[in-house]
Design an enzyme around this catalytic site. Structure first.
Site, PDB file in Angstrom:
ATOM      1  N   CYS A  43     -14.081  55.637  58.586  1.00 15.70           N
ATOM      2  CA  CYS A  43     -14.595  55.414  59.905  1.00 15.70           C
ATOM      3  C   CYS A  43     -14.509  56.281  60.824  1.00 15.70           C
ATOM      4  CB  CYS A  43     -14.340  53.669  60.308  1.00 15.70           C
ATOM      5  SG  CYS A  43     -14.551  52.687  59.017  1.00 15.70           S
ATOM      6  N   ASP A  87     -10.288  53.058  60.093  1.00 19.65           N
ATOM      7  CA  ASP A  87     -10.171  52.510  61.474  1.00 19.65           C
ATOM      8  C   ASP A  87     -11.527  51.743  61.755  1.00 19.65           C
ATOM      9  OD1 ASP A  87     -10.100  51.944  64.462  1.00 19.65           O
ATOM     10  OD2 ASP A  87     -10.314  54.066  64.818  1.00 19.65           O
ATOM     11  N   CYS A 138      -8.816  48.557  67.101  1.00 18.42           N
ATOM     12  CA  CYS A 138      -8.556  48.328  68.432  1.00 18.42           C
ATOM     13  C   CYS A 138      -8.653  47.041  69.274  1.00 18.42           C
ATOM     14  CB  CYS A 138      -9.325  49.483  69.252  1.00 18.42           C
ATOM     15  SG  CYS A 138     -11.016  49.413  69.260  1.00 18.42           S
TER      16      CYS A 138
END
Length: 428
Positions: free
Chosen positions: A244, A315, A368
């Protein structure tokens, strides 16, 4: 621009953001200023800071305005932020002087609303916790379950602006050389707390126009993101898949760790994001990266590459709750349905990406986000369905000292980084 003109521009920017509720505020701001090139750099920063100050306090400002029996229009939000932030009530009202560049005069009901806010501050003991912490009502119980007694401290840390973190590109120089180069530009940078290549610059400084950035010696990257790339531990000569990759931030860091030796495949479903990485790769002096646009017709492509990579980095797309300091508008846009859809999507992506890892290789799953459903719970579900994978602790000392239960959880309050999660999975 005069103070009145800046006030009016901030109101117009907030109204533009409100008119595009599914579009990120920074993208709206870019379009806003692009169509108003007469606004200079200093004025642009001042207007943006005023608007972003409102976005960071949006729930609390709305609570106050509605308590005063008003509607949270752009005009009222900007004025309320000024009054509740300590500016003199009369001076704020005087900003609404009309004329060509200033806000139109206050209506009688608007003036009354602002009068009711006089002599107050932004905080009030009657505010519900979710309002006080600027989060949607539905997500507060999830955050409370995640942080417990530390909920207020952890989420309050996300109300402040984020610092500027840089990564030194070791293909071009070392950390001291980068510090010296930035100092020559009048920018003070200090070594980061955790990343061996990290630098931190306090305040908003225009680093992208300077020689240190233009030459590829530094790259803008949150220190938490640097730790995620470090956890992949790519070695020179390896085959690495960044599944990603987006605009290539972690791709660049891994290429640096590999000393440009070996091969990295940067894959993503977004052609614009991949295109945006090309200039960054060139500037950084990286030449061991190939790009691939992921599509539904990738069956043969995927079959040829099955179990051929030493490292895979995922990610995953996520709620972005760990980046709320940078994207305060994202709080209001996030829904329970978004979370449910993202959790399902992450599971599919993780399963698909795992096919490319060779036996004995390592996969890093990262987000995140600060929500367990996207992080450790996602890892647990994957391990339950894939007996040939085990979770292992990160071995790089910089990451190992940050690990809890073998996984890394970073937050603004505890680490000063964006909120990040990362876990290392090894294939037997």
């Amino acid at each position: 621009m005069t103070p009145n003109a800046r006030f009016e521009a901030a109101i117009a920017l907030l109204e533009a953001i409100a008119a595009a509720p599914r579009k990120p505020a920074d993208a709206v701001a870019n379009d806003f200023f692009r169509s108003r090139r007469y606004i200079g750099g200093g004025d642009r920063r001042a207007v943006a800071e005023q608007a972003w100050s409102v976005l960071r306090q949006h729930r609390r400002l709305t609570w106050w305005i509605e308590r005063a029996q008003g509607q949270p229009s752009g005009r009222m939000l900007v004025a309320a932020a000024a009054i509740l932030g300590g500016q003199i009530y009369g001076d704020v009202c005087a900003m609404f002087s009309g004329g060509r560049y200033g806000p139109q005069p206050l209506e009688a009901d608007e003036a009354e609303i602002l009068r009711r806010l006089k002599d107050h501050t932004i905080e009030h003991p009657a505010m519900p916790p979710a309002v006080r912490l600027e989060v949607p009502d539905w997500i507060y119980p999830l955050l409370e379950a995640r942080f417990g007694a530390e909920t207020d401290r952890e989420i309050a840390a996300m109300l402040a602006p984020a610092p500027l973190d840089l990564r030194v590109n070791m293909l071009k120089g070392n950390r001291q050389q980068a510090i010296d180069a930035l100092a020559a530009e009048g920018i003070t940078a200090k070594s980061g707390r955790f990343s061996p290549w990290g630098l931190r610059v306090e305040g908003r400084r225009p680093v992208v126009t300077g020689e240190a950035f233009q030459s590829g010696l530094i790259e803008i990257q949150d220190e938490g993101s640097q730790i995620v790339a470090l956890m992949a531990e790519p070695q020179p000569g390896m085959r690495v898949l960044d599944y990603c990759a987006g605009a290539g931030g972690k791709t660049l860091a891994m290429a640096m760790m590999m000393e440009n030796k070996g091969h990295i495949l940067a894959a993503d479903t977004s052609a614009p994001r991949l295109d945006g990485a090309v200039r960054r790769l060139r500037r950084a002096g990286v030449h061991n990266v190939e790009q691939h646009l992921l599509t539904d017709g990738d069956g043969k492509w995927a079959k040829r590459r099955r179990e051929t990579y030493d490292r895979v980095l995922v990610d995953a797309p996520c709620t972005g709750t760990g980046t709320w300091r940078r994207n305060p508008d994202a709080r209001a846009r996030l829904t329970e349905q978004d979370l449910s859809e993202l959790v399902a999507k992450q599971a599919v992506i993780l399963q698909e990406a795992s096919r490319f890892l060779r036996k004995g290789g390592r996969l890093v799953y990262a987000t995140c986000s600060i929500l367990p459903a996207e992080n450790e719970e996602q890892v647990q579900r994957f391990l339950a369905a894939n007996a040939d994978f085990t979770q292992v602790a990160p071995t790089r000392p910089e990451a190992a000292k940050l690990a809890r239960d073998g996984m890394v959880h970073l937050t603004p309050a505890s680490h000063g980084t964006d909120g990040f999660f990362a876990a290392v999975l090894e294939r037997a």
